[in-house]
Design a protein around this motif. Structure first.
Motif, PDB file in Angstrom:
ATOM      1  N   ASP A 231       0.833  -1.216   0.000  1.00 22.18           N
ATOM      2  CA  ASP A 231       0.000   0.000   0.000  1.00 22.18           C
ATOM      3  C   ASP A 231       0.861   1.257   0.000  1.00 22.18           C
ATOM      4  N   GLN A 232       1.969   1.215   0.743  1.00 27.74           N
ATOM      5  CA  GLN A 232       2.852   2.385   0.792  1.00 27.74           C
ATOM      6  C   GLN A 232       3.531   2.632  -0.546  1.00 27.74           C
ATOM      7  N   ILE A 233       3.872   1.549  -1.239  1.00 29.51           N
ATOM      8  CA  ILE A 233       4.458   1.710  -2.578  1.00 29.51           C
ATOM      9  C   ILE A 233       3.441   2.354  -3.514  1.00 29.51           C
ATOM     10  N   ASN A 234       2.215   1.869  -3.467  1.00 30.30           N
ATOM     11  CA  ASN A 234       1.161   2.451  -4.314  1.00 30.30           C
ATOM     12  C   ASN A 234       0.927   3.915  -3.970  1.00 30.30           C
ATOM     13  N   ALA A 235       0.921   4.220  -2.654  1.00 28.57           N
ATOM     14  CA  ALA A 235       0.717   5.604  -2.229  1.00 28.57           C
ATOM     15  C   ALA A 235       1.876   6.484  -2.683  1.00 28.57           C
ATOM     16  N   PHE A 236       3.086   5.973  -2.575  1.00 27.84           N
ATOM     17  CA  PHE A 236       4.258   6.742  -2.967  1.00 27.84           C
ATOM     18  C   PHE A 236       4.245   7.022  -4.468  1.00 27.84           C
ATOM     19  N   ILE A 237       3.869   6.001  -5.252  1.00 29.65           N
ATOM     20  CA  ILE A 237       3.799   6.194  -6.703  1.00 29.65           C
ATOM     21  C   ILE A 237       2.689   7.179  -7.061  1.00 29.65           C
ATOM     22  N   SER A 238       1.523   7.033  -6.425  1.00 32.49           N
ATOM     23  CA  SER A 238       0.398   7.938  -6.711  1.00 32.49           C
ATOM     24  C   SER A 238       0.742   9.379  -6.357  1.00 32.49           C
ATOM     25  N   LEU A 239       1.414   9.553  -5.214  1.00 34.38           N
ATOM     26  CA  LEU A 239       1.804  10.899  -4.800  1.00 34.38           C
ATOM     27  C   LEU A 239       2.718  11.537  -5.837  1.00 34.38           C
ATOM     28  N   ASN A 240       3.670  10.774  -6.352  1.00 32.04           N
ATOM     29  CA  ASN A 240       4.592  11.321  -7.335  1.00 32.04           C
ATOM     30  C   ASN A 240       3.927  11.508  -8.699  1.00 32.04           C
ATOM     31  N   PHE A 242       0.994  12.776  -8.958  1.00 34.60           N
ATOM     32  CA  PHE A 242       0.462  14.131  -8.812  1.00 34.60           C
ATOM     33  C   PHE A 242       1.559  15.166  -9.028  1.00 34.60           C
ATOM     34  N   ARG A 243       2.753  14.888  -8.503  1.00 30.61           N
ATOM     35  CA  ARG A 243       3.856  15.841  -8.620  1.00 30.61           C
ATOM     36  C   ARG A 243       4.245  16.062 -10.076  1.00 30.61           C
ATOM     37  N   PHE A 244       4.156  14.996 -10.866  1.00 26.39           N
ATOM     38  CA  PHE A 244       4.581  15.079 -12.256  1.00 26.39           C
ATOM     39  C   PHE A 244       3.395  15.061 -13.224  1.00 26.39           C
ATOM     40  N   ASP A 245       2.255  15.515 -12.720  1.00 21.61           N
ATOM     41  CA  ASP A 245       1.068  15.702 -13.567  1.00 21.61           C
ATOM     42  C   ASP A 245       0.681  14.415 -14.284  1.00 21.61           C
ATOM     43  N   HIS A 246       0.829  13.281 -13.583  1.00 20.71           N
ATOM     44  CA  HIS A 246       0.431  11.959 -14.077  1.00 20.71           C
ATOM     45  C   HIS A 246       1.130  11.593 -15.390  1.00 20.71           C
ATOM     46  N   ASN A 247       2.367  12.053 -15.528  1.00 15.60           N
ATOM     47  CA  ASN A 247       3.147  11.726 -16.729  1.00 15.60           C
ATOM     48  C   ASN A 247       4.196  10.644 -16.484  1.00 15.60           C
ATOM     49  N   LEU A 248       4.218  10.078 -15.304  1.00 18.83           N
ATOM     50  CA  LEU A 248       5.205   9.048 -15.012  1.00 18.83           C
ATOM     51  C   LEU A 248       4.849   7.752 -15.726  1.00 18.83           C
ATOM     52  N   GLN A 249       5.845   7.151 -16.363  1.00 19.55           N
ATOM     53  CA  GLN A 249       5.678   5.866 -17.046  1.00 19.55           C
ATOM     54  C   GLN A 249       6.231   4.768 -16.125  1.00 19.55           C
ATOM     55  N   LEU A 250       5.429   4.433 -15.129  1.00 19.88           N
ATOM     56  CA  LEU A 250       5.859   3.478 -14.105  1.00 19.88           C
ATOM     57  C   LEU A 250       4.703   2.529 -13.798  1.00 19.88           C
ATOM     58  N   PHE A 251       4.983   1.244 -13.829  1.00 20.15           N
ATOM     59  CA  PHE A 251       3.943   0.242 -13.611  1.00 20.15           C
ATOM     60  C   PHE A 251       4.368  -0.702 -12.489  1.00 20.15           C
ATOM     61  N   PHE A 252       3.467  -0.873 -11.525  1.00 17.04           N
ATOM     62  CA  PHE A 252       3.715  -1.732 -10.368  1.00 17.04           C
ATOM     63  C   PHE A 252       2.783  -2.931 -10.449  1.00 17.04           C
ATOM     64  N   ASN A 253       3.369  -4.139 -10.560  1.00 15.58           N
ATOM     65  CA  ASN A 253       2.582  -5.360 -10.720  1.00 15.58           C
ATOM     66  C   ASN A 253       2.846  -6.303  -9.547  1.00 15.58           C
ATOM     67  N   VAL A 254       1.778  -6.843  -8.986  1.00 20.31           N
ATOM     68  CA  VAL A 254       1.871  -7.782  -7.862  1.00 20.31           C
ATOM     69  C   VAL A 254       1.167  -9.076  -8.248  1.00 20.31           C
ATOM     70  N   SER A 255       1.837 -10.200  -8.015  1.00 20.92           N
ATOM     71  CA  SER A 255       1.222 -11.499  -8.279  1.00 20.92           C
ATOM     72  C   SER A 255       1.535 -12.451  -7.132  1.00 20.92           C
ATOM     73  N   GLY A 256       0.587 -13.360  -6.865  1.00 15.69           N
ATOM     74  CA  GLY A 256       0.755 -14.296  -5.755  1.00 15.69           C
ATOM     75  C   GLY A 256      -0.049 -13.878  -4.542  1.00 15.69           C
ATOM     76  N   ASP A 257      -0.105 -14.764  -3.570  1.00 16.97           N
ATOM     77  CA  ASP A 257      -0.869 -14.523  -2.342  1.00 16.97           C
ATOM     78  C   ASP A 257      -0.015 -13.734  -1.358  1.00 16.97           C
ATOM     79  N   THR A 258      -0.403 -12.488  -1.084  1.00 17.29           N
ATOM     80  CA  THR A 258       0.361 -11.612  -0.188  1.00 17.29           C
ATOM     81  C   THR A 258      -0.203 -11.576   1.228  1.00 17.29           C
ATOM     82  N   SER A 259      -1.264 -12.272   1.465  1.00 14.76           N
ATOM     83  CA  SER A 259      -1.891 -12.236   2.794  1.00 14.76           C
ATOM     84  C   SER A 259      -1.077 -13.036   3.803  1.00 14.76           C
ATOM     85  N   ASP A 260      -1.162 -12.611   5.058  1.00 12.17           N
ATOM     86  CA  ASP A 260      -0.494 -13.306   6.175  1.00 12.17           C
ATOM     87  C   ASP A 260       1.010 -13.429   5.981  1.00 12.17           C
ATOM     88  N   ILE A 261       1.602 -12.457   5.327  1.00 12.12           N
ATOM     89  CA  ILE A 261       3.053 -12.438   5.145  1.00 12.12           C
ATOM     90  C   ILE A 261       3.622 -11.187   5.821  1.00 12.12           C
TER      91      ILE A 261
END
Length: 355
Positions: A231-240, A242-261
């Motif tokens: 969640d913090q990674i997503n928040a950090f990317i979203s915040l930036n 806004f800083r760069f007027d949504h022009n960042l070409q950055l993609f964050f992909n998550v796969s697999g079960d992340t629960s209870d880790i």
């Protein structure tokens, strides 16, 4: 290392050669002065070469195989080598007389000649045994010394690692000093922006969430939920974005079960921050990617980005990849692996952790 070893062995052999030369000269001078005559070179060869060979055979072949449970066998081997040395000496003496290349016959009186030859063989076996014991004492002391030095180096490395870890934790704590003040200020700005500047309310809220995450107490295990870190990674990317007027070409992909880790805090966020510091995240033809994969109790994070040609970057919280490696070494020991591929254009960071 090869030349050092050769030099060491050369000194060893030269020392032995010098000792034997001095020993033979000493005995030859004493016996020559007392008897009033000196032998031929062949006689000296016959008298000393076999004994010197017996010395080394006993020290390096017979005694190294000595066993308390089989001491009788060792005694028999010693007697056998003495008998062989005596037989060889007798044969060489007879051959020398037959070929008329020696005028001295130590076995003229067979009984006294054999007794003297056996006594000399026993004498050299005794010298050899003393040499073998002394050599083993030196070797054992060196092993103990090497072991002590190894343990000392290991202790020093452990202390250095603990110190670096402590410094890393201090740096991490320093990064958390100001967020308390910033968090309260951000709450004020958020409430104010809802009416005066609604477009600023969302990035302020994102930054507030990041600050809250930074000052939240961590459990006794020192870890946080993996989903919270994501969640913090997503928040950090979203915040930036806004800083760069949504022009960042950055993609964050998550796969697999992340629960209870659970995972160390900022382990995943730190390399992402590093991308914003040094990465070209506006390159449409070469977008940056972050891939997080959970598979078979293993976490694998891979980030790829083009490098910025300019050195301008977004300030980081100061944790850094160096401190990240120290924290991973301390908490995950051999259960993690970091690989960095770095060239003039691209930077690839890979982190694998066994959970």
């Amino acid at each position: 290392m090869i030349f050092k070893n050769n030099s060491r062995y050369s000194r060893f052999y030269l020392t032995h050669l010098l000792v034997w030369i001095l020993f033979i000269l000493y005995e030859s001078l004493i016996t020559g002065i007392l008897s009033g005559k000196f032998w031929t070179l062949l006689d000296y060869f016959n008298a000393y070469f076999i004994n010197v060979a017996l010395f080394y055979v006993n020290a390096h072949f017979v005694l190294p195989n000595w066993n308390r449970k089989k001491y009788v066998l060792t005694v028999l081997m010693v007697l056998l080598e003495i008998a062989c040395a005596t037989g060889i000496k007798f044969y060489i003496s007879e051959l020398s007389l037959y070929l008329n290349i020696s005028s001295d016959n130590p076995f003229k009186n067979l009984s006294s000649g054999l007794a003297l030859t056996v006594w000399r063989s026993i004498y050299f076996v005794g010298l050899s045994t003393g040499y073998w014991f002394a050599l083993n004492i030196i070797i054992e002391r060196k092993k103990v010394s090497d072991l002590e030095q190894k343990e000392l180096r290991s202790q020093l490395q452990k202390e250095q690692l603990e110190k670096k870890l402590a410094d890393s934790e201090i740096a991490f704590l320093k990064a958390q000093i100001n967020p308390h003040f910033l968090f309260n200020t951000l709450n004020f700005l958020y409430n104010s922006s809802l009416n005066s500047a609604p477009q600023l309310s969302e990035p302020i809220l994102l930054l507030s969430d990041i600050m809250r995450y930074a000052i939240t107490d961590i459990s006794k295990s020192g870890k946080v939920n993996l989903d919270d870190e994501i969640d913090q990674i997503n928040a950090f990317i979203s915040l930036n974005q806004f800083r760069f007027d949504h022009n960042l070409q950055l993609f964050f992909n998550v796969s697999g079960d992340t629960s209870d880790i659970s995972i160390l805090p900022l382990v995943l966020l730190t390399p992402v921050e590093n991308m914003f510091k040094y990465g070209d995240l506006k390159n449409i033809s070469h977008p940056a990617t972050i891939d997080l994969v959970i598979r078979e109790n293993r976490l694998h994070l891979t980030s790829r980005n083009r490098k910025l040609k300019s050195r301008k970057h977004i300030p980081s919280n100061g944790v850094g990849l160096k401190n990240l490696k120290l924290r991973l070494d301390a908490f995950y020991s051999d259960a993690h692996h970091i690989h960095v591929s770095d060239n003039d254009d691209d930077f690839i960071f890979e982190l694998q952790i066994t959970l």
